[in-house]
Design an enzyme around this catalytic site. Structure first.
Site, mmCIF file in Angstrom:
data_model
loop_
_atom_site.group_PDB
_atom_site.id
_atom_site.type_symbol
_atom_site.label_atom_id
_atom_site.label_comp_id
_atom_site.label_asym_id
_atom_site.label_seq_id
_atom_site.Cartn_x
_atom_site.Cartn_y
_atom_site.Cartn_z
ATOM 1 N N ASN A 1 0.841 -1.201 0.000
ATOM 2 C CA ASN A 1 0.000 0.000 0.000
ATOM 3 C C ASN A 1 0.876 1.251 0.000
ATOM 4 O O ASN A 1 0.761 2.119 0.881
ATOM 5 C CB ASN A 1 -0.937 -0.021 1.210
ATOM 6 C CG ASN A 1 -2.207 0.782 0.966
ATOM 7 O OD1 ASN A 1 -2.338 1.465 -0.042
ATOM 8 N ND2 ASN A 1 -3.144 0.707 1.897
ATOM 9 N N HIS B 1 -8.543 3.383 8.143
ATOM 10 C CA HIS B 1 -9.144 2.098 7.780
ATOM 11 C C HIS B 1 -10.554 1.954 8.343
ATOM 12 O O HIS B 1 -11.407 1.331 7.722
ATOM 13 C CB HIS B 1 -8.270 0.942 8.278
ATOM 14 C CG HIS B 1 -7.081 0.668 7.413
ATOM 15 N ND1 HIS B 1 -5.909 1.376 7.518
ATOM 16 C CD2 HIS B 1 -6.885 -0.235 6.421
ATOM 17 C CE1 HIS B 1 -5.037 0.926 6.636
ATOM 18 N NE2 HIS B 1 -5.600 -0.052 5.951
#
Length: 453
Positions: free
Chosen positions: A324, A355
């Site tokens: 990521n 998240h």
């Protein structure tokens, strides 16, 4: 009621309807990227048409996938654009950050309320991408319109934005069709250079080929297909782990292996989405990153993951550097480099908040933060003793790779399990041994000797 094409894709692939819509959009990106690259070149149509094309297609994808939820994305980006124009340049990054994080947080809470422990694709995915883009842009505006040039780092000066973008440029950046559904995030300066055609020049003064991104696109497409095929070849998931009878009758090594494979299969879904988005971006002409020492064109400017380096990391830092990547860069530029206190912990906290609010996210990132601090301390003390010869160093690298994989998987599984109830089963099964061992090492490991001049 879904369109006929969605129904057919769902029946043929066995995917849920939300994933079928996502797949249809991603596959549609390829012919659209070819049209964009060949027929909408900067010298032919100019920047405005290219901005507008990206915006219209991106909005169409969002409506196709999320229906009227696209209005929430427009609300989010619209408020941020108003803040960019009305706030003082010295405070704009704070105002935009507070709004974007708040809006995204409310979206996460809504998702938890409507689909607890679920993985349904909804507007919260694009909302997370937009949050990264808009806060990055706000920081770039702050750097370019408020801070002195001598106070900026080289990276900040390069990415600084000297004026707030126009409406079309701004919303095109937010809804760029190659990245709005699965990322990655990238900086406005890089996007503007791509749209205007400034990124076509190589270091040797020559222009890159118009079709230079075709070969990287093909290779990345093949890689993406490989990883999505692994999810069908290895139909592992975490459900058996929560069956008390299954867990108690299987040996610990089998249970651990099952969890590791299930975690790998979960990562394969991300590999597929991110690599496919990277492939489409390259096909449209975005992602050119100059040439290497041999004169070979590099198409990795917005590459979001390096699977082989992620799966075989010899340290936690290498994992962070290769997984990521777009989000890691965003966290570094927006939080780590600007946080007035405890940058590492604040960065992990922001990452967990970005998240969502499942306890598993916080367990994962707090564990990663603790594991990283412990591994750094241990590495400084132990590694010098293993550099005397190549075989000994090779043994050290193999050992650290295995240890890193154990810690990485233990932390990653927490993220996948989401809820506190599920994670508590994991902690009880392993008696919190990874944390206990790391705590003992951190406490009793001697401090590394100071380096002499």
């Amino acid at each position: 009621m879904d369109l006929e094409i969605v129904t057919k894709v769902t029946e043929m692939s066995g995917l849920a309807a939300d994933r079928s819509r996502f797949l249809i959009c991603m596959m549609s990106c390829f012919p659209l990227a070819i049209i964009f690259s060949l027929f909408l070149q900067p010298k032919v149509v100019g920047s405005f048409v290219r901005y507008l094309f990206q915006l219209i297609v991106g909005l169409a994808f969002c409506y196709f996938c999320f229906k009227l939820q696209v209005m929430l994305l427009l609300l989010d980006t619209g408020v941020c654009y108003i803040l960019l124009n009305l706030c003082s340049p010295g405070k704009v990054h704070i105002a935009v950050f507070v709004w974007a994080i708040t809006f995204m947080s409310v979206s996460h809470i809504y998702r938890m309320y409507t689909d607890y422990n679920g993985y349904t694709l909804d507007f919260t995915g694009p909302s997370m991408i937009i949050t990264m883009k808009v806060t990055s842009l706000a920081c770039s505006v702050y750097d370019g319109m408020w801070r002195k040039k001598e106070d900026l780092s080289g990276d900040q000066d390069k990415l600084a934005v000297r004026a707030v973008p126009g409406v079309i440029e701004y919303f095109s950046y937010m809804f760029c069709f190659t990245s709005i559904l699965s990322g990655p995030s990238f900086n406005f300066v890089d996007y503007a250079d791509f749209i205007s055609g400034k990124d076509v020049l190589r270091a040797d003064g020559k222009e890159r080929s118009v079709l230079g991104g075709v070969i990287p696109c093909i290779l990345k497409f093949i890689t993406a297909v490989f990883f999505i095929s692994m999810t069908f070849i290895l139909p592992y998931n975490f459900d058996p782990f929560f069956d008390d009878e299954w867990r108690s009758t299987q040996p610990w090594w089998y249970v651990t292996g099952h969890l590791w494979i299930a975690c790998f299969v979960t990562r394969c879904n991300y590999y597929f989405a991110w690599i496919l988005a990277d492939a489409v971006s390259n096909l449209s002409g975005f992602g050119f990153n100059g040439v290497d020492s041999a004169g070979k064109e590099q198409w990795n400017k917005i590459t979001n993951v390096y699977p082989h380096k992620t799966e075989c990391s010899s340290s936690l830092k290498l994992l962070i550097d290769n997984w990521n990547v777009g989000t890691a860069n965003w966290l570094r530029r927006v939080c780590y480099e600007r946080s007035p206190w405890s940058p590492t912990n604040m960065t992990y906290l922001l990452s967990a908040t970005w998240h969502g609010f499942y306890p598993g996210y916080y367990g994962c990132f707090l564990s990663m933060s603790f594991f990283l601090l412990t591994s750094r301390k241990l590495r400084r003390v132990v590694r010098p003793h293993f550099l005397s010869s190549t075989p000994i160093k090779f043994f050290y690298d193999c050992l650290t790779t295995v240890c890193s994989l154990i810690l990485i998987n233990f932390a990653s599984i927490q993220l996948c399990l989401l809820s506190f109830e599920r994670n508590s089963v994991l902690y009880r099964y392993y008696y919190c041994l990874p944390h206990i061992i790391c705590a003992v090492i951190y406490v009793f490991c001697p401090k590394p000797k100071a380096k002499t001049q």
